[in-house]
Design an enzyme around this catalytic site. Sequence first.
Site, PDB file in Angstrom:
ATOM      1  N   GLY A  62      47.599  46.086  48.884  1.00 27.82           N
ATOM      2  CA  GLY A  62      46.349  45.343  48.978  1.00 27.82           C
ATOM      3  C   GLY A  62      46.644  43.874  49.181  1.00 27.82           C
ATOM      4  O   GLY A  62      47.643  43.507  49.785  1.00 27.82           O
ATOM      5  N   CYS A  63      45.794  43.034  48.645  1.00 26.46           N
ATOM      6  CA  CYS A  63      45.958  41.592  48.801  1.00 26.46           C
ATOM      7  C   CYS A  63      47.291  41.145  48.208  1.00 26.46           C
ATOM      8  O   CYS A  63      47.617  41.470  47.067  1.00 26.46           O
ATOM      9  CB  CYS A  63      44.811  40.866  48.098  1.00 26.46           C
TER      10      CYS A  63
END
Length: 177
Positions: free
Chosen positions: A9-10
């Site tokens: 993800g981020c």
Amino acid sequence: MSEATFAGGCFWCVEAVFLGLRGVVAVESGYSNGHDPAPTYEAVCAGETGHAEVVRVRFDPTQISYRQLLEVFFAVHDPTTLNRQGNDVGTQYRSGIYTHDAQQAQTARDFIEQLAMSSIYERPIVTEVAPLSNYHPAEAYHQRYFEQHPHQGYCAFVVAPKVDKSRRLFPDLLRQG
């Protein structure tokens, strides 16, 4: 020193978690496994480059093992959602392990197989395991982002809970001091 590269993800989330672990000497946010020779944050976020947001972790294997890094990685992101983590949606937010050698690849595949057989997750694990390719560091303002902006909205509501979870689940792996 050894290196490992993870996409969960981020990159702000994953970076903040790994920075708190003993034996980790550096964590760099970046982009990997895409086709653009010079990716930018804007192009990656638009889904134009094929890159994943990743963190490259330099670690001392005498203090923390690759397998322990895998344990932390799988505990702090959802490896069962394809091309998303929470509200972050797109191929740049895929779950991936980008290996630096054949041993890492085998260890990662074996670990995923063990997780799948354990039935910890209700859905299949979709984490990609592939050799690291076309890696580029992210822009300077992304490095150590959570450390510099802990009260920014995304950091407070998305990054901080992942950091707290890793501290709660892995107290024996935390950096001292």
